[in-house]
Design an enzyme around this catalytic site. Structure first.
Site, PDB file in Angstrom:
ATOM      1  N   ASP A  97       3.944   9.413  -0.965  1.00 49.07           N
ATOM      2  CA  ASP A  97       2.784   8.622  -0.559  1.00 49.07           C
ATOM      3  C   ASP A  97       2.516   7.534  -1.588  1.00 49.07           C
ATOM      4  O   ASP A  97       2.714   7.748  -2.788  1.00 49.07           O
ATOM      5  CB  ASP A  97       1.540   9.516  -0.434  1.00 49.07           C
ATOM      6  CG  ASP A  97       0.744   9.248   0.827  1.00 49.07           C
ATOM      7  OD1 ASP A  97       0.855   8.131   1.366  1.00 49.07           O
ATOM      8  OD2 ASP A  97       0.018  10.139   1.273  1.00 49.07           O
ATOM      9  N   HIS A 137       0.802  -1.223   0.000  1.00 47.14           N
ATOM     10  CA  HIS A 137       0.000   0.000   0.000  1.00 47.14           C
ATOM     11  C   HIS A 137       0.837   1.275   0.000  1.00 47.14           C
ATOM     12  O   HIS A 137       0.313   2.347  -0.293  1.00 47.14           O
ATOM     13  CB  HIS A 137      -0.928   0.008   1.220  1.00 47.14           C
ATOM     14  CG  HIS A 137      -2.039  -0.980   1.126  1.00 47.14           C
ATOM     15  ND1 HIS A 137      -3.335  -0.621   0.771  1.00 47.14           N
ATOM     16  CD2 HIS A 137      -2.068  -2.326   1.318  1.00 47.14           C
ATOM     17  CE1 HIS A 137      -4.103  -1.706   0.772  1.00 47.14           C
ATOM     18  NE2 HIS A 137      -3.359  -2.751   1.100  1.00 47.14           N
TER      19      HIS A 137
END
Length: 469
Positions: free
Chosen positions: A365, A157
Site C-alpha cells: 500500500d 498516492h
C-alpha cells in the site's frame, strides 16, 4: 497571488445538501484546502457519446470544479484498461496480474492529451498546478508541449515499485521520460522516492544529484517523500460523538463482552483480505479459548466490479468467509462479519473506537490512511492496538504498531494474540507515540509542505490561493 489548480482522475463535486465524500482524495483535498481558492479539474465520472472538449464548470462555495466527460471507449482503455489493469498491478508488485494492451496505452495517452488541451486554456501564468496519481503521469509532458511553463507538481498516492518491477511494463521508459516534466514529484515514503530515482537513473541515464534532485539532460526534477496525513482533529471529534449513532449502539449491544477486531478496506487484491481472514482463522485454531470471545468485523465496499480480477477476488473472499464461518462458527457466534456497505466517517470512527485491534495488513500500500484513522479514533485512556503490514507506507511512520508480514499467516495470528493480551500501560505508550506522529504530519501539513516546495519555498507557510480548492 497564484491560484492553485488541482487535477485528478475523478472530481467529486460536493453534494448540494452539504454531505462530504466518504474518503480518499476528495476528503484529503477538501480538508487540506479549506483555506484556499482554486480549480479542481478532472473526469466527471460520466460517460458520454462524445468526449468533452471543454469542461463543464460547477461552482460550490469557493471551489470551481471543471468536469470532463469521457466516452465509453475512453473509459475502457484509459481507466479500466491501462490505468487499472496494467499500471495498478505493476505499482503493487503484482506482475502476473498486469495485462498490457497497446490500444489501452494509446487510450491512456489520448485522454491525458485531451485533458491537457482543455486545461491549458484555463491555466494562468502564475498558477501552481498540482496533479494527482497514476492515471495522469503524462499530463505535465502534454501541458509542456502546449507551451505551459508553470510550476507543475505530481503526487503519486500508490507505491512506486523497484526498477526491475516497473521495467516489466511495456511503455515504462516513455512514462518515466514524461514524469520528469514535473518540477516536483511527491511519493508516500522514502522507499518509494528511492525506487523512482533509481528507475530514472537506470532506465533513462539520469543523474541523481545531491538530496532529492534528479537531472536528465539540462532539466532537473525533485523526487521526495511527502507522507499523506488525515484530518486528525476531525476524526477524533467524530469518534467522541459516535456513541450516539444507531449503528455504533447496535454493534456495542451485539458484542456484549466480546472484543472487536476491525478491518476497513476497499475490495482490492492489494489489501490482502482473504489472507487476513485466514490469519484470523489461524489465530482461532491456535487459541481455541478465544472462540466466542472475539469478533472480527471486515468492512469492504466493492470497487471496480467491471474489472474481471475484482470479480474473481470477490468470489475468493466470499468462499474464504463461508469456509471459516462454517467450520469455526458456533450457535450464537459468527467469527467474521463481512459487510460491503460504505459508511460515513462518523460511523467508521465509532467502530474503530470500539475495536480492541485494528487489522491493517495490505500486501502492498502507498500509505493506508485507515491505519492513521484507527489511531486517531482511540480512547486515550484505553486505546486499541494497531496490527500493521510492514509493506504499507504507514509503517515508516507508525513504528509503534505491531508490524507484520501479511504473507505470514502465523505471524499475523501471533500479532492478533499479542494485541488482545497487551496490557493497558503498553497500549497507552504505543498509542501516544503514534498519535504524536499523526498530529505532526496531518493532512494540512501534507498539503502545505508539498505546495511550499512546489512554489520553490518563496512563500512561508501556505500559499494564498485565489479561485478553487
Amino acid at each position: 497571488m497564484s491560484r492553485l489548480v488541482v487535477v485528478s482522475n475523478r472530481v467529486a463535486v460536493p453534494d448540494p445538501t452539504g454531505k462530504g465524500a466518504a474518503g480518499g482524495l476528495a476528503v484529503a483535498l477538501r480538508e487540506a484546502f479549506e483555506a484556499y481558492r482554486g480549480i479542481w479539474f478532472g473526469w466527471s465520472g460520466k460517460v458520454a457519446a462524445q468526449p468533452s472538449t471543454q469542461p463543464k464548470i460547477v461552482n460550490r462555495e469557493r471551489v470551481q470544479y471543471a468536469l470532463m466527460d469521457l466516452t465509453s471507449l475512453d473509459r475502457q482503455e484509459y481507466y479500466n484498461g491501462f490505468a487499472n489493469r496494467a499500471l495498478w498491478p505493476i505499482m503493487h508488485y503484482r506482475i502476473g496480474l498486469s495485462e498490457f494492451s497497446r490500444a489501452d496505452y494509446a487510450g491512456y495517452l489520448r485522454v491525458n492529451r485531451s485533458f491537457a488541451n482543455a486545461l491549458a486554456q484555463m491555466v494562468q501564468p502564475d498558477d501552481l498546478v498540482w496533479v494527482h496519481d497514476y492515471h495522469l503521469i503524462p499530463l505535465a509532458a502534454e501541458l509542456r508541449a502546449l507551451g505551459i511553463t508553470n510550476r507543475i507538481g505530481y503526487f503519486h498516492h500508490i507505491p512506486w515499485p523497484a526498477p526491475e518491477v516497473l521495467g516489466t511494463l511495456p511503455g515504462s521508459r516513455e512514462l518515466l521520460r514524461a514524469i520528469t516534466d514535473y518540477n516536483l514529484i511527491g511519493v508516500q515514503t522514502e522507499r518509494d522516492a528511492d525506487n523512482l530515482r533509481r528507475c530514472l537513473v537506470q532506465e533513462l541515464g539520469a543523474v541523481h544529484r545531491k538530496g532529492d534532485v534528479v537531472e536528465l539532460g539540462n532539466h532537473q526534477t525533485r523526487v521526495k517523500g511527502f507522507p499523506i496525513g488525515i484530518d486528525v482533529r476531525g476524526f477524533e471529534q467524530a469518534a467522541l460523538r459516535s456513541s450516539s449513532h444507531r449503528l455504533v449502539r447496535q454493534t456495542t449491544a451485539g458484542l456484549g463482552s466480546r472484543r472487536l477486531i476491525i478491518g476497513v478496506d476497499r475490495l482490492d487484491y492489494s489489501k490482502g483480505i482473504p489472507e487476513r481472514m485466514e490469519s484470523f482463522e489461524r489465530f482461532l485454531v491456535g487459541n481455541p479459548d478465544q472462540r466466542g470471545q472475539v469478533t472480527y468485523l471486515q468492512i469492504t465496499p466493492t470497487s471496480r466490479s467491471e474489472v474481471p480480477e475484482y470479480a474473481t477476488l470477490s468470489r475468493e473472499v466470499n468462499e474464504t468467509l463461508g469456509r471459516i464461518n462454517g467450520s469455526l462458527g458456533e450457535p450464537g457466534w459468527v467469527p467474521i462479519h463481512y459487510v460491503n456497505s460504505t459508511y460515513p466517517r462518523s460511523v467508521l470512527a465509532g467502530l474503530h473506537r470500539l475495536s480492541r485491534v485494528g487489522l491493517v495488513t495490505p500486501m502492498r500500500d502507498g500509505m493506508n490512511l485507515v491505519a492513521k484513522e484507527y489511531v486517531a479514533a482511540q480512547n486515550p485512556d484505553d486505546p486499541g492496538v494497531l496490527v500493521l503490514s510492514k509493506f504499507a507506507g504507514a509503517a515508516e511512520q507508525l513504528t509503534d504498531a505491531l508490524l507484520v508480514n501479511p504473507n505470514d499467516k502465523f505471524e499475523v495470528a501471533e500479532a492478533i494474540r499479542d494485541a488482545l493480551y497487551m496490557g493497558r500501560d503498553e497500549r497507552i505508550q504505543r498509542w501516544t507515540r503514534m498519535m504524536g506522529t499523526i498530529r505532526q504530519t496531518d493532512v494540512s501539513w501534507w498539503a502545505s509542505t508539498f505546495l511550499k516546495d512546489l512554489a520553490g519555498g518563496k512563500n512561508a507557510g501556505r500559499p494564498r490561493i485565489q479561485v478553487g480548492v
